[in-house]
Design a protein around this motif. Structure first.
Motif, PDB file in Angstrom:
ATOM      1  N   TYR A   1       0.801  -1.226   0.000  1.00 53.44           N
ATOM      2  CA  TYR A   1       0.000   0.000   0.000  1.00 53.44           C
ATOM      3  C   TYR A   1       0.836   1.280   0.000  1.00 53.44           C
ATOM      4  N   ARG A   2       2.095   1.198  -0.413  1.00 54.17           N
ATOM      5  CA  ARG A   2       2.889   2.411  -0.614  1.00 54.17           C
ATOM      6  C   ARG A   2       2.634   2.928  -2.020  1.00 54.17           C
ATOM      7  N   THR A   3       2.331   4.198  -2.144  1.00 54.74           N
ATOM      8  CA  THR A   3       2.081   4.798  -3.456  1.00 54.74           C
ATOM      9  C   THR A   3       3.403   5.021  -4.177  1.00 54.74           C
ATOM     10  N   LEU A   4       3.472   4.590  -5.418  1.00 50.16           N
ATOM     11  CA  LEU A   4       4.691   4.763  -6.205  1.00 50.16           C
ATOM     12  C   LEU A   4       4.876   6.222  -6.606  1.00 50.16           C
ATOM     13  N   GLN A   5       6.110   6.703  -6.456  1.00 49.72           N
ATOM     14  CA  GLN A   5       6.472   8.046  -6.861  1.00 49.72           C
ATOM     15  C   GLN A   5       7.340   7.985  -8.116  1.00 49.72           C
ATOM     16  N   THR A   6       7.395   9.104  -8.841  1.00 51.37           N
ATOM     17  CA  THR A   6       8.226   9.166 -10.038  1.00 51.37           C
ATOM     18  C   THR A   6       9.687   9.307  -9.642  1.00 51.37           C
ATOM     19  N   GLY A   7      10.506   8.334 -10.049  1.00 48.96           N
ATOM     20  CA  GLY A   7      11.929   8.380  -9.749  1.00 48.96           C
ATOM     21  C   GLY A   7      12.710   9.096 -10.830  1.00 48.96           C
ATOM     22  N   GLN A   8      13.964   9.372 -10.544  1.00 50.51           N
ATOM     23  CA  GLN A   8      14.808  10.079 -11.504  1.00 50.51           C
ATOM     24  C   GLN A   8      15.151   9.189 -12.693  1.00 50.51           C
ATOM     25  N   ARG A   9      15.417   9.817 -13.806  1.00 48.60           N
ATOM     26  CA  ARG A   9      15.840   9.095 -15.001  1.00 48.60           C
ATOM     27  C   ARG A   9      17.250   8.567 -14.781  1.00 48.60           C
ATOM     28  N   ARG A  10      17.453   7.281 -15.005  1.00 45.81           N
ATOM     29  CA  ARG A  10      18.735   6.656 -14.707  1.00 45.81           C
ATOM     30  C   ARG A  10      19.322   6.010 -15.960  1.00 45.81           C
ATOM     31  N   ALA A  11      20.650   6.150 -16.094  1.00 46.70           N
ATOM     32  CA  ALA A  11      21.360   5.573 -17.243  1.00 46.70           C
ATOM     33  C   ALA A  11      21.666   4.104 -16.984  1.00 46.70           C
ATOM     34  N   LEU A  12      21.472   3.295 -18.001  1.00 45.92           N
ATOM     35  CA  LEU A  12      21.717   1.853 -17.913  1.00 45.92           C
ATOM     36  C   LEU A  12      23.144   1.540 -18.351  1.00 45.92           C
ATOM     37  N   SER A  13      23.791   0.662 -17.601  1.00 46.08           N
ATOM     38  CA  SER A  13      25.111   0.161 -17.993  1.00 46.08           C
ATOM     39  C   SER A  13      25.126  -1.352 -17.836  1.00 46.08           C
ATOM     40  N   TRP A  14      25.971  -2.010 -18.628  1.00 45.28           N
ATOM     41  CA  TRP A  14      26.068  -3.467 -18.615  1.00 45.28           C
ATOM     42  C   TRP A  14      27.454  -3.888 -18.150  1.00 45.28           C
ATOM     43  N   GLN A  15      27.496  -4.952 -17.345  1.00 48.85           N
ATOM     44  CA  GLN A  15      28.756  -5.526 -16.892  1.00 48.85           C
ATOM     45  C   GLN A  15      28.697  -7.041 -17.073  1.00 48.85           C
ATOM     46  N   TRP A  16      29.823  -7.616 -17.501  1.00 56.12           N
ATOM     47  CA  TRP A  16      29.925  -9.066 -17.610  1.00 56.12           C
ATOM     48  C   TRP A  16      30.642  -9.590 -16.376  1.00 56.12           C
ATOM     49  N   GLN A  17      29.957 -10.426 -15.609  1.00 57.86           N
ATOM     50  CA  GLN A  17      30.505 -10.995 -14.379  1.00 57.86           C
ATOM     51  C   GLN A  17      31.017 -12.399 -14.687  1.00 57.86           C
TER      52      GLN A  17
END
Length: 222
Positions: A95-111
């Motif tokens: 029951y927590r209302t979702l808020q608009t989060g900041q725009r985030r850049a995606l990065s990829w890593q190979w583990q």
């Protein structure tokens, strides 16, 4: 994740489905402009556009999907999601209302490990998140009850596909890398080592016209 059931879209959709079943028995259609609806008090004006878009998205899906859930996809899904966030019509199971989060850049890593390599998607300092397959893609941050846009050249379906990709055994990495590079550009997905792809070309036959002395006409040579 669920729609806000106390008021607005979820309650409006429940009422909409009940109304639809009742009206289908008399072969009456629901007004497309919602103007003549005897809407309940919890159905607010800001819900009208969201419900209309959800109806369109529902009709475009399969009958099975429409009967069980409303699926958001593509650019239309992103627009609906943004409207719901701005009007605070999305809540979590606690029951927590979702808020608009900041725009985030995606990065990829190979583990890498001794036997396999795993592709890891990262969004800065977020540790627990999951992608939402709309375009542009969104992320769901349950820890902070937030949802925001992901900065990436990938579509929502492409990102979700890579996010859920299983680990790749080391002995199959070269083949997998070649398959990935045929689909995704280096800007979309970095690889530990880019494969040398050979482009196949289909031979094109040519005709050469040659003048033959003493012959009335021309001769064709392959």
């Amino acid at each position: 994740m669920a729609y806000n059931c106390k008021h607005g879209v979820a309650a409006g959709l429940h009422w909409l489905r009940t109304y639809s079943k009742t009206q289908s028995k008399t072969q009456q259609s629901i007004p497309s402009d919602h103007a003549t609806w005897n809407a309940p008090s919890f159905y607010l004006p800001q819900d009208r556009d969201i419900v209309q878009k959800l109806q369109i998205s529902q009709r475009q899906g399969s009958r099975q999907q429409a009967a069980t859930r409303l699926r958001l996809a593509g650019s239309e899904g992103a627009q609906i999601l943004e409207q719901m966030l701005l009007s605070q019509r999305l809540i979590l199971a606690d029951y927590r209302t979702l808020q608009t989060g900041q725009r985030r850049a995606l990065s990829w890593q190979w583990q890498a490990s001794n036997s396999e390599q795993r592709l890891i998607a990262e969004l800065g300092d977020l540790t627990h998140w999951q992608p939402i397959a709309v375009t542009p893609p969104y992320y769901l941050d349950r820890d902070n009850a937030a949802m925001g846009e992901i900065a990436t050249p990938l579509s929502g379906s492409q990102l979700t596909h890579l996010y859920n990709m299983p680990p790749v055994p080391n002995k199959q990495m070269a083949i997998t890398a070649a398959q990935l590079r045929r689909v995704f550009t280096p800007k979309q997905l970095p690889l530990t080592e880019d494969p040398q792809l050979i482009k196949e070309s289909t031979p094109i036959p040519h005709l050469t016209l040659t003048m033959v002395p003493g012959v009335n006409g021309v001769q064709l040579q392959w």
